[in-house]
Motif scaffolding. Structure first.
Motif, mmCIF file in Angstrom:
data_model
loop_
_atom_site.group_PDB
_atom_site.id
_atom_site.type_symbol
_atom_site.label_atom_id
_atom_site.label_comp_id
_atom_site.label_asym_id
_atom_site.label_seq_id
_atom_site.Cartn_x
_atom_site.Cartn_y
_atom_site.Cartn_z
ATOM 1 N N PHE A 448 0.869 -1.225 -0.074
ATOM 2 C CA PHE A 448 -0.006 0.063 0.023
ATOM 3 C C PHE A 448 1.006 1.256 -0.031
ATOM 4 O O PHE A 448 0.631 2.272 -0.732
ATOM 5 C CB PHE A 448 -0.922 -0.329 1.191
ATOM 6 N N GLY A 449 2.020 1.093 0.887
ATOM 7 C CA GLY A 449 2.977 2.395 0.798
ATOM 8 C C GLY A 449 3.607 2.361 -0.331
ATOM 9 O O GLY A 449 3.875 3.570 -0.724
ATOM 10 N N GLN A 450 4.081 1.389 -0.897
ATOM 11 C CA GLN A 450 4.795 1.378 -2.367
ATOM 12 C C GLN A 450 4.054 2.036 -3.393
ATOM 13 O O GLN A 450 4.661 2.635 -4.338
ATOM 14 C CB GLN A 450 5.394 0.035 -2.471
ATOM 15 N N LYS A 451 2.910 1.609 -3.358
ATOM 16 C CA LYS A 451 1.934 2.225 -4.811
ATOM 17 C C LYS A 451 1.654 3.528 -4.445
ATOM 18 O O LYS A 451 0.892 4.043 -5.432
ATOM 19 C CB LYS A 451 0.540 1.388 -4.528
ATOM 20 N N ARG A 452 1.885 4.171 -3.079
ATOM 21 C CA ARG A 452 1.375 5.622 -3.153
ATOM 22 C C ARG A 452 2.365 6.625 -4.032
ATOM 23 O O ARG A 452 3.651 6.305 -3.988
ATOM 24 C CB ARG A 452 1.697 5.836 -1.370
ATOM 25 N N GLU A 453 1.691 7.483 -4.602
ATOM 26 C CA GLU A 453 2.410 8.224 -5.636
ATOM 27 C C GLU A 453 3.462 9.231 -4.642
ATOM 28 O O GLU A 453 3.104 9.985 -3.881
ATOM 29 C CB GLU A 453 1.226 9.503 -6.183
ATOM 30 N N SER A 454 4.547 9.136 -5.038
ATOM 31 C CA SER A 454 5.802 10.015 -4.349
ATOM 32 C C SER A 454 5.738 11.599 -4.509
ATOM 33 O O SER A 454 6.297 12.170 -3.991
ATOM 34 C CB SER A 454 7.000 9.317 -4.335
ATOM 35 N N GLY A 587 5.476 30.312 -6.590
ATOM 36 C CA GLY A 587 4.923 28.978 -7.243
ATOM 37 C C GLY A 587 4.344 28.157 -6.156
ATOM 38 O O GLY A 587 4.911 28.364 -4.988
ATOM 39 N N VAL A 588 3.701 27.242 -6.557
ATOM 40 C CA VAL A 588 2.939 26.291 -5.606
ATOM 41 C C VAL A 588 3.053 24.793 -6.367
ATOM 42 O O VAL A 588 2.801 24.835 -7.642
ATOM 43 C CB VAL A 588 1.518 26.456 -5.324
ATOM 44 N N VAL A 589 3.634 23.960 -5.892
ATOM 45 C CA VAL A 589 3.975 22.503 -6.265
ATOM 46 C C VAL A 589 3.130 21.530 -5.451
ATOM 47 O O VAL A 589 2.400 21.611 -4.617
ATOM 48 C CB VAL A 589 5.455 22.274 -6.233
ATOM 49 N N LYS A 590 2.857 20.453 -6.406
ATOM 50 C CA LYS A 590 1.840 19.401 -5.758
ATOM 51 C C LYS A 590 2.775 18.895 -4.603
ATOM 52 O O LYS A 590 4.087 18.838 -4.628
ATOM 53 C CB LYS A 590 1.651 18.460 -7.038
ATOM 54 N N ASP A 591 2.010 18.059 -3.641
ATOM 55 C CA ASP A 591 2.479 17.361 -2.567
ATOM 56 C C ASP A 591 3.636 16.510 -3.144
ATOM 57 O O ASP A 591 3.262 15.437 -3.924
ATOM 58 C CB ASP A 591 1.518 16.728 -1.672
ATOM 59 N N PHE A 592 4.589 16.254 -2.416
ATOM 60 C CA PHE A 592 5.575 14.881 -2.403
ATOM 61 C C PHE A 592 6.130 14.411 -1.331
ATOM 62 O O PHE A 592 5.892 15.345 -0.323
ATOM 63 C CB PHE A 592 6.708 15.384 -3.576
ATOM 64 N N ILE A 593 6.315 13.374 -1.200
ATOM 65 C CA ILE A 593 6.796 12.642 0.104
ATOM 66 C C ILE A 593 8.268 12.965 0.454
ATOM 67 O O ILE A 593 9.067 12.470 -0.238
ATOM 68 C CB ILE A 593 6.524 11.142 -0.020
ATOM 69 N N GLU A 599 2.798 8.345 6.384
ATOM 70 C CA GLU A 599 2.544 9.348 7.220
ATOM 71 C C GLU A 599 2.001 10.326 6.408
ATOM 72 O O GLU A 599 2.028 10.317 5.218
ATOM 73 C CB GLU A 599 3.722 9.767 8.031
ATOM 74 N N LYS A 600 1.313 11.142 6.963
ATOM 75 C CA LYS A 600 0.689 12.496 6.110
ATOM 76 C C LYS A 600 1.704 13.452 5.687
ATOM 77 O O LYS A 600 3.051 13.239 6.334
ATOM 78 C CB LYS A 600 -0.393 13.377 7.002
ATOM 79 N N ILE A 601 1.608 14.109 4.543
ATOM 80 C CA ILE A 601 2.694 14.873 3.872
ATOM 81 C C ILE A 601 2.921 16.177 4.677
ATOM 82 O O ILE A 601 2.045 16.672 5.051
ATOM 83 C CB ILE A 601 2.314 14.973 2.296
ATOM 84 N N ASN A 602 4.077 16.501 4.825
ATOM 85 C CA ASN A 602 4.503 17.439 5.769
ATOM 86 C C ASN A 602 4.411 18.772 4.861
ATOM 87 O O ASN A 602 4.468 18.836 3.700
ATOM 88 C CB ASN A 602 6.000 17.738 6.139
ATOM 89 N N PRO A 603 4.026 20.069 5.475
ATOM 90 C CA PRO A 603 4.092 21.220 4.817
ATOM 91 C C PRO A 603 5.484 21.474 4.367
ATOM 92 O O PRO A 603 6.267 21.658 5.413
ATOM 93 C CB PRO A 603 3.233 22.232 5.838
ATOM 94 N N VAL A 604 5.602 22.083 3.137
ATOM 95 C CA VAL A 604 6.906 22.186 2.688
ATOM 96 C C VAL A 604 7.052 23.606 1.974
ATOM 97 O O VAL A 604 6.275 23.902 1.534
ATOM 98 C CB VAL A 604 7.523 21.320 1.655
#
Length: 791
Positions: A448-454, A587-593, A599-604
């Motif tokens: 499940f984690g490996q299939k998550r979009e990075s 600019g604003v970028v899409k979330d990445f891990i 875990e939930k994605i951190n604010p970057v």
């Protein structure tokens, strides 16, 4: 008498070779598995606990509220160590510690090993074993260096190197004042190959006296008479006192001491405290080891009691002849101990044959010290314990037969609905089913984690540190890399995109509140072509480009989570303050891990090159062979940095490491689940064979009356399938509870579904049918004439 017991026991084992083989195999596998797990557990319990002063060694931790939630972390300000040592007499020694990696050279050899900077008292606190040199003075001078015996051999071909010189970063000469014995695998410092004085770290300009700079480890040694709880109470405001006026809110800032005894096993952060952690896994596999040995012993008990009718006449005759009950008990226990000794020898052979693979599985170095008397005494005790555990119940059971019933032929083995034998079989498969469910859940969670979009493209992406002169020659280096055709894009950064480098709070923006200053962000420095190099997607605005926009050295890009945390309707153009600077969002970028895929994605916040960026990401040309690309890139790096080795990390390999701990747990569980099933099936196979033998006449009569092969197989299999179904009913709630609790540690997780348990039931019944059906079919195909003639 003992000699007579042994002789009779040996003859009985030879007389029942099949059952002896099944018992020996099951016990040997069970004992081998138990020994391997015990070695691992022993290593885990000794992790960072073997230092002579372990009970007095502590690491200083910070405690505060972040995002409104209590939080602890293990890095501290650089001035803290000196302050603790000076102000608190209970603290005998306090040192700063900061890992690092520098170029070392000697005899025209250039290496870039992992090392550390530490204050002189570091060696005194931990009493690390020096092969040569004085631990009290080895780090006292500004230009002293301590190296490991492995590094000494790499640079000089010998460990006799005291007084020799090593050139650090091609400019600073350091004299070797100590040779450190290689540390064991269960040491938290095992990766370091050299120790430099912390004063050199300061001389390089990398350190300061900022109390808000939490990038250093602080270790302390308490006075033998000091009370830890009292010291914690005294020092808890040590950093808060110096941070007044530096940060807005110091009311929740604390420090506390974390014992070296607990570093490895009890370092999980939860609600602002350090609780369990690795100890949960250690306990889990201790239980697994106990149950594997128990299951192996259950096989012995079941087969011994199942064959009770074969031994009944022997017991009756010996009792009539005057043999006391305890003599019979001793006889049967002697048989089990002999069998356990044979199993122990076979098990030891299995351990020696598999320990190398097991070390790879658990990522450590376990050894059997066969030259230690303690090892052989422990092995002897373990074998005796196993023999007594397996043989006690059958011994008292067999010795309890009544000779009158036996001699009259009225004795019949008990076939109760809930006989001890059936209960033990149910227990065996209950444990096996729990392990099967656990294995399936862990593997599904990993998948499940490996299939998550990075959020970025990991393929053909490498990272390398800009060491030596690379920073000064980065522009021509970058141009040559791209023009070579081996690289299609480059971008400098504060570190690899696969790693969570640091944390930042105290940010402010239009509309932010005082509470928002506790909001945690991940700051990530990046240069031009960040998006192209890393494959991150742009959602709004543009990316940072210092070539086109001179002010982009103070530009920011936010990820989606950061925009949400800041509650910005339109982030572009927003001014954000942090690190004593004002930054503007472009600019604003899409979330990445960045961190864990579970875990939930951190604010970057991705900031421009106002600060030095020490890493570079390289997007290799996908149309060229990777090996060719790396050869070309390596030659270019050598051109600009000839004395430094070209070292790099693949993004996809670095990302895989995020799953390493779970993968190890899954592999561990899978192996021992397989062994549990194997041992259980060995016992089941023996019971099925004995059941078929006991019902030979019944099967013959049924076949004469027209019974089919299928009906006979069903007759012999039904009892075992029923026991497995009972085991499944018992195991399901236990497995559900255990796995739900394990999954509770993940924010991004699977849901427990009925399908997992249904699959487990199908797998278990299939295994049981395959085990039992061989004996059942064999009995069903037997000529009924032969069956009825046998008596």
């Amino acid at each position: 008498m003992l000699r007579n017991y042994i002789k009779i026991a040996w003859r009985n084992l030879l007389r029942a070779k099949v059952y002896a083989f099944i018992n020996i195999s099951g016990l040997a596998i069970g004992m081998a598995a138990t020994v391997l797990i015990f070695l691992w557990v022993q290593s885990e319990f000794k992790f960072d606990r073997f230092y002579p002063k372990t009970d007095r060694i502590f690491q200083v931790y910070n405690q505060d509220k972040i995002n409104g939630e209590p939080f602890v972390w293990g890095t501290t300000p650089p001035p803290l160590a000196a302050s603790l040592k000076q102000d608190y007499p209970e603290i005998e020694e306090a040192v700063r510690y900061r890992p690092g990696q520098l170029l070392l050279s000697a005899n025209d050899k250039y290496l870039n090993p992992e090392g550390t900077f530490a204050d002189p008292g570091f060696l005194n606190i931990f009493d690390l074993p020096l092969l040569s040199g004085n631990s009290k003075s080895a780090l006292a001078g500004n230009n002293n260096i301590v190296i490991t015996q492995t590094l000494a051999r790499k640079l000089f071909g010998s460990t006799d190197v005291i007084g020799k010189t090593i050139l650090v970063e091609r400019k600073d000469n350091f004299q070797i004042t100590g040779v450190l014995a290689d540390l064991p695998a269960n040491s938290g410092f095992k990766q370091i190959e050299y120790i430099l004085p912390f004063k050199f770290y300061e001389a390089l300009g990398w350190s300061n006296d900022n109390w808000n700079n939490n990038n250093y480890y602080t270790y302390v040694l308490l006075d033998p008479k000091a009370d830890v709880s009292q010291v914690n109470e005294k020092i808890k405001y040590a950093t808060a006192t110096h941070l007044k006026g530096v940060i807005d809110d110091t009311s929740n800032r604390r420090i506390f001491l974390h014992s070296a005894n607990n570093w490895h096993l009890y370092s999980k952060e939860e609600n602002g405290k350090l609780v369990d952690g690795k100890i949960v896994t250690v306990r889990l596999f201790t239980i697994i080891a106990a149950f594997i040995l128990f299951i192996a012993c259950v096989n012995f008990v079941n087969l011994s009691t199942a064959r009770s009718e074969k031994r009944a006449k022997e017991v009756g005759i010996r009792k009539v002849a005057g043999a006391p009950r305890m003599a019979l008990v001793l006889q049967f226990i002697t048989e089990s101990v002999i069998l356990a000794f044979i199993s122990g020898i076979v098990g030891l052979m299995i351990v020696f044959a598999s320990i190398s693979e097991f070390n790879t599985l658990v990522d450590t170095q376990l050894l059997l010290n066969i030259y230690s008397p303690v090892f052989w005494l422990s092995a002897l005790g373990f074998v005796l314990f196993t023999g007594l555990l397996a043989g006690s119940y059958p011994a008292f059971f067999l010795a309890g037969f009544q000779p009158i019933k036996i001699m009259k032929g009225t004795y019949k083995p008990a076939n109760a609905v809930f006989s001890p034998r059936k209960i033990l079989v149910v227990l065996q498969f209950t444990f096996a089913i729990i392990l099967i469910v656990s294995t399936l859940v862990i593997k599904q969670q990993i998948s499940f984690g490996q299939k998550r979009e990075s959020g970025y493209d990991k393929n053909n992406l490498i990272f390398t540190y800009l060491s030596g002169d690379l920073q000064n020659h980065f522009s021509p280096l970058q141009q040559e890399l791209v023009s070579s055709g081996a690289v299609v894009a480059t971008s400098r950064s504060i570190g690899p995109i696969t790693q969570l480098n640091t944390r930042q709070w105290g940010l402010s923006w239009p509309g932010s509140t005082q509470k928002d200053k506790d909001q945690e962000f991940v700051p990530f420095g990046a240069d031009i072509d960040f998006l192209k190099t890393n494959g991150v997607k742009l959602q709004a605005g543009r990316e940072i480009d210092i070539r086109k926009y001179a002010t982009d050295s103070l530009a920011l890009m936010l990820n989606e989570s950061a925009v949400k945390a800041m509650r910005l309707a339109d982030a572009i153009g927003t001014t954000i303050k942090f690190s004593e600077k004002e930054w503007h969002v472009v600019g604003v970028v899409k979330d990445f891990i960045f961190a864990s895929p579970y875990e939930k994605i951190n604010p970057v916040v991705i900031y421009g090159p106002a600060k030095q960026l020490d890493w570079v990401g390289l997007r290799l040309n996908p149309d060229v062979n990777t090996a060719e690309n790396l050869e070309i890139v390596g030659n270019i790096f050598k051109k600009y940095n000839p004395e430094y080795p070209f070292e790099y990390t693949f993004a996809d390999e670095s990302y895989k490491l995020k799953f390493a701990e779970e993968q190890r747990t899954a592999s561990f569980t899978s192996v021992f689940t397989g062994l549990t099933i194997l041992i259980s099936c060995l016992g089941l196979f023996g019971l099925a064979a004995y059941s078929a033998q006991q019902r030979t006449k019944e099967i013959g009569v049924r076949k004469v009356l027209g019974a089919s092969v299928a009906s006979v197989v069903k007759l012999l299999s039904t009892e075992f399938i029923t026991l497995v179904l009972i085991a499944f009913v018992l195991a399901t709630p236990v497995a559900w509870y255990a796995m739900d609790k394990w999954l509770g540690d993940f924010s991004y997780r699977i849901s427990l579904s009925i399908s997992i348990f249904a699959l487990t039931l199908v797998v278990t019944i299939t295994i049981v049918m395959l085990t039992v059906s061989f004996q059942a079919v064999k009995a069903a195909l037997m000529n009924p004439v032969q069956s009825l003639k046998s008596d």
